[in-house]
Design a protein around this motif. Structure first.
Motif, short mmCIF file in Angstrom:
data_model
loop_
_atom_site.label_atom_id
_atom_site.label_comp_id
_atom_site.label_asym_id
_atom_site.label_seq_id
_atom_site.Cartn_x
_atom_site.Cartn_y
_atom_site.Cartn_z
N SER A 1 -0.12 11.98 -3.98
CA SER A 1 -1.50 11.54 -3.96
C SER A 1 -2.36 12.43 -4.85
O SER A 1 -1.97 13.51 -5.25
CB SER A 1 -2.05 11.57 -2.54
OG SER A 1 -2.21 12.90 -2.10
N TYR A 36 -9.44 8.44 -1.97
CA TYR A 36 -8.69 7.43 -1.24
C TYR A 36 -9.10 6.02 -1.69
O TYR A 36 -8.26 5.15 -1.90
CB TYR A 36 -8.91 7.61 0.27
CG TYR A 36 -8.24 6.56 1.11
CD1 TYR A 36 -6.85 6.60 1.30
CD2 TYR A 36 -8.97 5.55 1.71
CE1 TYR A 36 -6.22 5.64 2.07
CE2 TYR A 36 -8.34 4.59 2.48
CZ TYR A 36 -6.97 4.64 2.66
OH TYR A 36 -6.36 3.69 3.41
N ARG A 50 -3.22 -3.19 -9.47
CA ARG A 50 -1.83 -3.26 -9.91
C ARG A 50 -1.13 -4.46 -9.26
O ARG A 50 -0.41 -5.20 -9.93
CB ARG A 50 -1.11 -1.96 -9.57
CG ARG A 50 0.24 -1.81 -10.22
CD ARG A 50 0.89 -0.46 -9.95
NE ARG A 50 -0.04 0.67 -10.05
CZ ARG A 50 -0.42 1.43 -9.01
NH1 ARG A 50 0.06 1.20 -7.81
NH2 ARG A 50 -1.26 2.44 -9.18
N PHE A 51 -1.36 -4.66 -7.97
CA PHE A 51 -0.77 -5.78 -7.23
C PHE A 51 -1.22 -7.11 -7.82
O PHE A 51 -0.40 -8.01 -8.06
CB PHE A 51 -1.18 -5.69 -5.76
CG PHE A 51 -0.74 -6.84 -4.91
CD1 PHE A 51 0.53 -6.86 -4.38
CD2 PHE A 51 -1.59 -7.90 -4.66
CE1 PHE A 51 0.95 -7.92 -3.59
CE2 PHE A 51 -1.19 -8.96 -3.88
CZ PHE A 51 0.09 -8.98 -3.34
N LYS A 97 0.18 -7.70 -11.41
CA LYS A 97 1.62 -7.97 -11.39
C LYS A 97 1.88 -9.45 -11.09
O LYS A 97 2.83 -10.03 -11.59
CB LYS A 97 2.30 -7.11 -10.33
CG LYS A 97 3.82 -7.19 -10.36
CD LYS A 97 4.46 -6.40 -9.24
CE LYS A 97 4.16 -4.92 -9.39
NZ LYS A 97 4.84 -4.11 -8.37
N GLN A 150 -7.70 5.20 -5.10
CA GLN A 150 -6.27 4.89 -5.02
C GLN A 150 -6.04 3.48 -4.50
O GLN A 150 -5.19 2.75 -5.01
CB GLN A 150 -5.56 5.89 -4.12
CG GLN A 150 -5.41 7.26 -4.73
CD GLN A 150 -4.80 8.25 -3.76
OE1 GLN A 150 -4.84 8.06 -2.55
NE2 GLN A 150 -4.25 9.32 -4.30
N ARG A 151 -6.78 3.09 -3.48
CA ARG A 151 -6.65 1.74 -2.93
C ARG A 151 -7.03 0.69 -3.96
O ARG A 151 -6.37 -0.34 -4.08
CB ARG A 151 -7.54 1.58 -1.68
CG ARG A 151 -7.16 2.44 -0.50
CD ARG A 151 -6.06 1.86 0.26
NE ARG A 151 -6.46 0.52 0.70
CZ ARG A 151 -6.03 -0.06 1.78
NH1 ARG A 151 -5.21 0.57 2.56
NH2 ARG A 151 -6.41 -1.28 2.09
N GLN A 152 -8.10 0.93 -4.72
CA GLN A 152 -8.51 -0.03 -5.74
C GLN A 152 -7.47 -0.13 -6.85
O GLN A 152 -7.18 -1.22 -7.34
CB GLN A 152 -9.87 0.36 -6.31
CG GLN A 152 -11.00 0.13 -5.33
CD GLN A 152 -12.33 0.63 -5.85
OE1 GLN A 152 -12.41 1.34 -6.85
NE2 GLN A 152 -13.40 0.25 -5.18
N ALA A 153 -6.91 1.01 -7.24
CA ALA A 153 -5.88 1.01 -8.28
C ALA A 153 -4.64 0.26 -7.79
O ALA A 153 -4.04 -0.52 -8.55
CB ALA A 153 -5.52 2.43 -8.68
N ASP A 154 -4.26 0.46 -6.54
CA ASP A 154 -3.11 -0.25 -5.97
C ASP A 154 -3.38 -1.76 -5.91
O ASP A 154 -2.50 -2.57 -6.23
CB ASP A 154 -2.78 0.26 -4.57
CG ASP A 154 -2.25 1.69 -4.57
OD1 ASP A 154 -1.82 2.16 -5.65
OD2 ASP A 154 -2.27 2.31 -3.50
N ALA A 155 -4.58 -2.14 -5.50
CA ALA A 155 -4.93 -3.55 -5.43
C ALA A 155 -4.93 -4.19 -6.81
O ALA A 155 -4.42 -5.30 -6.99
CB ALA A 155 -6.30 -3.72 -4.77
#
Length: 75
Positions: free
Chosen positions: A2, A25, A35-36, A39, A28-33
């Motif tokens: 992290s 935090y 990326r999802f 994809k 990170q959540r926004q970057a993960d969303a």
């Protein structure tokens, strides 16, 4: 690993304020969303959610100068 761990080189001994930890935090959540969604080819959904800048800027409403309208109570 992290971002909190990356602040101090991998050892989670850094003192981070609660606001800073919350900001990290959230990023990170926004970057993960994002990326999802990318994809799966859902770039339009990412734009609606505000994760990316819109392709076309929203029109801005501007008041006309000297339109002849006066406000009540204005001198």
């Amino acid at each position: 690993m992290s971002q909190i761990d990356r602040i101090d080189g991998g050892v989670n001994t850094a003192r981070v304020s609660a606001a800073e930890a919350d900001r990290i935090y959230r990023e990170q959540r926004q970057a993960d969303a994002l990326r999802f969604l990318r994809k799966r080819g859902l770039d339009d959904v990412a734009e609606i959610l505000g994760l990316v800048e819109p392709a076309t800027p929203a029109p801005q409403v501007r008041d006309r100068i000297g339109s002849g309208k006066t406000r009540r109570g204005a001198a």
